[in-house]
Design a protein around this motif. Structure first.
Motif, PDB file in Angstrom:
ATOM      1  N   LEU A 251      23.427 -45.472   1.361  1.00 26.24           N
ATOM      2  CA  LEU A 251      21.980 -45.315   1.543  1.00 26.24           C
ATOM      3  C   LEU A 251      21.631 -45.056   3.009  1.00 26.24           C
ATOM      4  CD1 LEU A 251      19.104 -45.427   0.387  1.00 26.24           C
ATOM      5  CD2 LEU A 251      19.128 -47.886   0.709  1.00 26.24           C
ATOM      6  N   VAL A 252      22.252 -45.877   3.916  1.00 24.86           N
ATOM      7  CA  VAL A 252      21.966 -45.707   5.351  1.00 24.86           C
ATOM      8  C   VAL A 252      22.398 -44.300   5.788  1.00 24.86           C
ATOM      9  CG1 VAL A 252      22.567 -46.527   7.674  1.00 24.86           C
ATOM     10  CG2 VAL A 252      22.055 -48.183   5.852  1.00 24.86           C
ATOM     11  N   GLY A 253      23.570 -43.860   5.304  1.00 19.59           N
ATOM     12  CA  GLY A 253      24.058 -42.521   5.640  1.00 19.59           C
ATOM     13  C   GLY A 253      23.067 -41.451   5.216  1.00 19.59           C
ATOM     14  N   LYS A 254      22.557 -41.580   4.013  1.00 19.70           N
ATOM     15  CA  LYS A 254      21.617 -40.564   3.506  1.00 19.70           C
ATOM     16  C   LYS A 254      20.312 -40.566   4.316  1.00 19.70           C
ATOM     17  CE  LYS A 254      23.366 -40.558  -1.215  1.00 19.70           C
ATOM     18  NZ  LYS A 254      23.831 -39.162  -1.233  1.00 19.70           N
ATOM     19  N   LEU A 255      19.856 -41.775   4.680  1.00 19.75           N
ATOM     20  CA  LEU A 255      18.614 -41.868   5.465  1.00 19.75           C
ATOM     21  C   LEU A 255      18.816 -41.243   6.845  1.00 19.75           C
ATOM     22  CD1 LEU A 255      17.393 -45.475   4.489  1.00 19.75           C
ATOM     23  CD2 LEU A 255      16.375 -43.301   3.811  1.00 19.75           C
ATOM     24  N   ARG A 256      20.057 -41.470   7.430  1.00 20.29           N
ATOM     25  CA  ARG A 256      20.365 -40.871   8.750  1.00 20.29           C
ATOM     26  C   ARG A 256      20.388 -39.350   8.634  1.00 20.29           C
ATOM     27  NH1 ARG A 256      24.454 -45.042  10.438  1.00 20.29           N
ATOM     28  NH2 ARG A 256      23.157 -46.458  11.651  1.00 20.29           N
ATOM     29  N   ASP A 257      21.059 -38.868   7.557  1.00 19.30           N
ATOM     30  CA  ASP A 257      21.142 -37.407   7.376  1.00 19.30           C
ATOM     31  C   ASP A 257      19.751 -36.785   7.282  1.00 19.30           C
ATOM     32  OD1 ASP A 257      23.820 -37.682   7.365  1.00 19.30           O
ATOM     33  OD2 ASP A 257      24.087 -37.455   5.187  1.00 19.30           O
ATOM     34  N   ALA A 258      18.878 -37.530   6.624  1.00 25.59           N
ATOM     35  CA  ALA A 258      17.501 -37.021   6.466  1.00 25.59           C
ATOM     36  C   ALA A 258      16.641 -37.316   7.692  1.00 25.59           C
ATOM     37  CB  ALA A 258      16.871 -37.641   5.216  1.00 25.59           C
TER      38      ALA A 258
END
Ligand SMILES: Cc1cc2nc3c(=O)[nH]c(=O)nc-3n(C[C@H](O)[C@H](O)[C@H](O)COP(=O)(O)OP(=O)(O)OC[C@H]3O[C@@H](n4cnc5c(N)ncnc54)[C@H](O)[C@@H]3O)c2cc1C
Length: 261
Positions: A251-258
């Motif tokens: 989840l954190v990875g996806k939020l960072r990517d976005a």
């Protein structure tokens, strides 16, 4: 006090369907009701009459079945009702609606106060009240939540604003729009229902009102509905797999990517 209350008949649902071919409301199978905000306008008119004496006249512009809401209004305390109905009035936007209502109010002549609901639940614009006041060239107060006092041709009222209430004084005649916090509408009485059943409701058409036919209905409307549609809802859901720790990492990875964290 001669009080005029404007009532609109609306579809009794907020789940309106639109005919995509004609861009109009699908009215089949839907029960019509009095616009809910207008029941508060009527109740306030009747309360003012009970406090200061006078008469409540209700008016509605609409097709012949709009007579139903006027009968209901008589059941709930109105003294008189007038239906404004003519095929020339069909397709009116707020400008043409306000013009037609204003002509009827001017024809009634002796009035101290015009009360409208704050908005309808179908058109939803909240424009008719202020437009009416402009056309009648009299003061306007919106979102009225309490009538404090009426005396010597003046009215002191409270209106709701974003973070509280304002106390306003206005000379009469005036137009006000009311919010639902103003009162609790009464149910029709047995006597009222009997009166409503036998009441004669005059119908004023374009000729009776002496209106310029280029200013009513579709031809008098300054706006045109080009298209009515519901926004498409696109759901991009994703269920994260794995144990809690790996789900949180993902989840954190996806939020960072976005670039959201
Ligand atoms: C997107 C859209 C599409 C529409 N499509 C159509 C259409 O295809 N065909 C069509 O005929 N109409 C259509 N209308 C409706 C028409 O424009 C409005 O019904 C009318 O102009 C009144 O505006 P309103 O309902 O927003 O009233 P508001 O300004 O929200 O009403 C405020 C108050 O004014 C009074 N009032 C309003 N209308 C009346 C009335 N008729 N009689 C008595 N009192 C009244 C009531 O007290 C009400 O509470 C459409 C409206 C919109 C916004």
């Amino acid at each position: 006090m001669n009080i005029i209350v404007c009532l609109k008949q609306v579809p009794g649902t907020t789940q309106v369907k639109i005919d995509s071919q004609t861009n109009t409301l699908v009215r089949e199978g839907i029960k019509n009701i009095v616009n809910p905000f207008d029941t508060y306008a009527l109740e306030e008119g009747v309360r003012i009459k009970e406090r200061y004496g006078g008469k409540v006249t209700t008016i509605s512009m609409g097709p012949s079945q709009a007579e139903e809401v006027l009968r209901e209004a008589i059941g709930a305390g109105a003294d008189e009702a007038i239906l404004l109905s003519d095929s020339a009035f069909a397709g009116a936007d707020t400008l043409a609606t306000s013009y037609t209502l204003a002509r009827a109010i001017s024809k009634i002549r002796e009035y101290d106060l015009v009360i409208c609901g704050r908005q309808t639940i179908d058109g939803d614009t909240g424009q008719v009240g202020p437009e009416l006041a402009e056309m009648l060239e009299i003061p306007f107060v919106a979102y009225v939540s309490q009538i404090e006092e009426i005396d010597d041709g003046h009215m002191r009222i409270q209106r709701m604003v974003e973070d509280g209430h304002e106390v306003v004084e206005t000379p009469l005649p005036a137009v006000i729009t009311v919010v639902k916090e103003i009162n609790v509408p009464r149910l029709p009485s047995l006597r009222g229902l009997a009166k409503a059943k036998s009441a004669v409701i005059p119908v004023w058409d374009a000729q009776e009102l002496g209106v310029d036919e280029n200013m009513v209905g579709l031809s008098g409307s300054a706006t045109r509905v080009i298209k009515v549609f519901f926004p498409q809802r696109v759901h991009h859901g994703e269920i994260l797999q794995g144990n809690l720790e790996s789900q949180a990492e993902s989840l954190v990875g996806k939020l960072r990517d976005a670039r959201l964290v």
